[in-house]
Motif scaffolding. Structure first.
Motif, PDB file in Angstrom:
ATOM      1  N   ASP A   6     -31.494 108.256  65.299  1.00  7.77           N
ATOM      2  CA  ASP A   6     -32.698 108.547  66.066  1.00  7.77           C
ATOM      3  C   ASP A   6     -32.911 107.399  67.053  1.00  7.77           C
ATOM      4  N   PRO A   7     -32.732 107.638  68.363  1.00 10.04           N
ATOM      5  CA  PRO A   7     -32.833 106.546  69.328  1.00 10.04           C
ATOM      6  C   PRO A   7     -34.256 106.206  69.758  1.00 10.04           C
ATOM      7  N   VAL A   8     -35.264 106.724  69.070  1.00 14.29           N
ATOM      8  CA  VAL A   8     -36.646 106.503  69.483  1.00 14.29           C
ATOM      9  C   VAL A   8     -36.967 105.006  69.470  1.00 14.29           C
ATOM     10  N   ASP A   9     -37.834 104.605  70.355  1.00 12.92           N
ATOM     11  CA  ASP A   9     -38.291 103.219  70.422  1.00 12.92           C
ATOM     12  C   ASP A   9     -39.070 102.909  69.144  1.00 12.92           C
ATOM     13  N   VAL A  62     -44.852 101.349  74.622  1.00  9.35           N
ATOM     14  CA  VAL A  62     -43.467 101.204  74.171  1.00  9.35           C
ATOM     15  C   VAL A  62     -42.922  99.883  74.707  1.00  9.35           C
ATOM     16  N   HIS A  63     -41.781  99.464  74.185  1.00 10.33           N
ATOM     17  CA  HIS A  63     -41.141  98.231  74.623  1.00 10.33           C
ATOM     18  C   HIS A  63     -40.751  98.360  76.091  1.00 10.33           C
ATOM     19  N   LYS A  64     -40.740  97.264  76.816  1.00 11.05           N
ATOM     20  CA  LYS A  64     -40.482  97.341  78.260  1.00 11.05           C
ATOM     21  C   LYS A  64     -39.051  97.730  78.603  1.00 11.05           C
ATOM     22  N   ARG A  65     -38.088  97.624  77.674  1.00 13.39           N
ATOM     23  CA  ARG A  65     -36.711  98.063  77.935  1.00 13.39           C
ATOM     24  C   ARG A  65     -36.503  99.538  77.588  1.00 13.39           C
ATOM     25  N   SER A  66     -37.529 100.200  77.094  1.00 13.41           N
ATOM     26  CA  SER A  66     -37.416 101.622  76.738  1.00 13.41           C
ATOM     27  C   SER A  66     -37.701 102.491  77.949  1.00 13.41           C
ATOM     28  N   LYS A  67     -37.069 103.629  77.964  1.00  9.93           N
ATOM     29  CA  LYS A  67     -37.303 104.623  79.023  1.00  9.93           C
ATOM     30  C   LYS A  67     -37.518 105.978  78.358  1.00  9.93           C
ATOM     31  N   CYS A 113     -34.477 114.663  75.360  1.00  8.74           N
ATOM     32  CA  CYS A 113     -34.969 114.652  73.988  1.00  8.74           C
ATOM     33  C   CYS A 113     -36.485 114.454  73.907  1.00  8.74           C
ATOM     34  N   ASN A 114     -37.151 114.259  75.035  1.00  6.04           N
ATOM     35  CA  ASN A 114     -38.598 114.155  75.146  1.00  6.04           C
ATOM     36  C   ASN A 114     -39.175 113.047  74.263  1.00  6.04           C
ATOM     37  N   LYS A 115     -38.610 111.844  74.373  1.00 11.05           N
ATOM     38  CA  LYS A 115     -39.134 110.689  73.669  1.00 11.05           C
ATOM     39  C   LYS A 115     -38.669 109.425  74.371  1.00 11.05           C
ATOM     40  N   CYS A 116     -39.341 108.342  74.067  1.00 12.52           N
ATOM     41  CA  CYS A 116     -38.931 107.052  74.612  1.00 12.52           C
ATOM     42  C   CYS A 116     -37.783 106.501  73.781  1.00 12.52           C
ATOM     43  N   VAL A 117     -36.690 106.175  74.468  1.00 12.76           N
ATOM     44  CA  VAL A 117     -35.487 105.687  73.801  1.00 12.76           C
ATOM     45  C   VAL A 117     -35.427 104.187  73.961  1.00 12.76           C
ATOM     46  N   GLY A 118     -35.268 103.485  72.835  1.00 15.69           N
ATOM     47  CA  GLY A 118     -35.189 102.033  72.852  1.00 15.69           C
ATOM     48  C   GLY A 118     -33.895 101.561  73.500  1.00 15.69           C
ATOM     49  N   ASP A 119     -33.985 100.534  74.339  1.00  7.37           N
ATOM     50  CA  ASP A 119     -32.827  99.973  75.056  1.00  7.37           C
ATOM     51  C   ASP A 119     -32.031 101.044  75.792  1.00  7.37           C
ATOM     52  N   PHE A 120     -32.724 101.844  76.544  1.00  9.88           N
ATOM     53  CA  PHE A 120     -32.099 102.936  77.298  1.00  9.88           C
ATOM     54  C   PHE A 120     -31.103 102.367  78.299  1.00  9.88           C
TER      55      PHE A 120
END
Length: 129
Positions: free
Chosen positions: A79-82, A111-116, A121-128
């Motif tokens: 799960d790549p969610v932030d 969310v974390h500033k490196r997330s997009k 997948c309609n979610k914020c992905v950490g370290d996108f």
């Protein structure tokens, strides 16, 4: 859609790559990968001259193919969610300095500033990437 405090996954948000609806690019990659795998074993291996080279080529390709499939299963299962979303549901405001977090207008949370935000997948992905 705002998130409930105990449920970080609204109904339209996929948890991993195995959940439907599958993305058309995901299905296309499965088709192309299967086609290339079959092409190697049915076309290229028989074209090799001697029997030993055929066996070695099939063995090496099979080992590499197994490693790729294992990596694909692991990547599709994660799960790549932030993770900040989970921590913010339980954290106090002073635990996260405001300079490290940005607000996502789609997820309706910080969310974390490196997330997009990923539209697929309609979610914020950490370290996108």
């Amino acid at each position: 859609m705002p998130m409930e405090p105990n449920n970080p996954y609204p109904e339209d948000r996929r948890k991993n790559g195995w959940e439907r609806p599958w993305d058309p690019f995901q299905m296309l990659s499965w088709f192309i990968f299967s086609f290339l795998m079959l092409t190697f074993f049915l076309v290229y291996v028989p074209l090799l001259e001697d029997h030993d080279s055929r066996l070695w080529a099939a063995f090496v390709y099979g080992v590499l193919l197994t490693a790729v499939i294992i990596g694909w299963v692991i990547a599709s299962s994660t799960d790549p969610v932030d993770k900040t979303i989970f921590y913010l549901l339980q954290a106090t405001p002073r635990e996260y300095p405001s300079g490290e977090l940005l607000y996502c207008c789609f997820c309706k949370c910080k969310v974390h500033k490196r997330s997009k935000h990923c539209r697929v997948c309609n979610k914020c992905v950490g370290d996108f990437d």
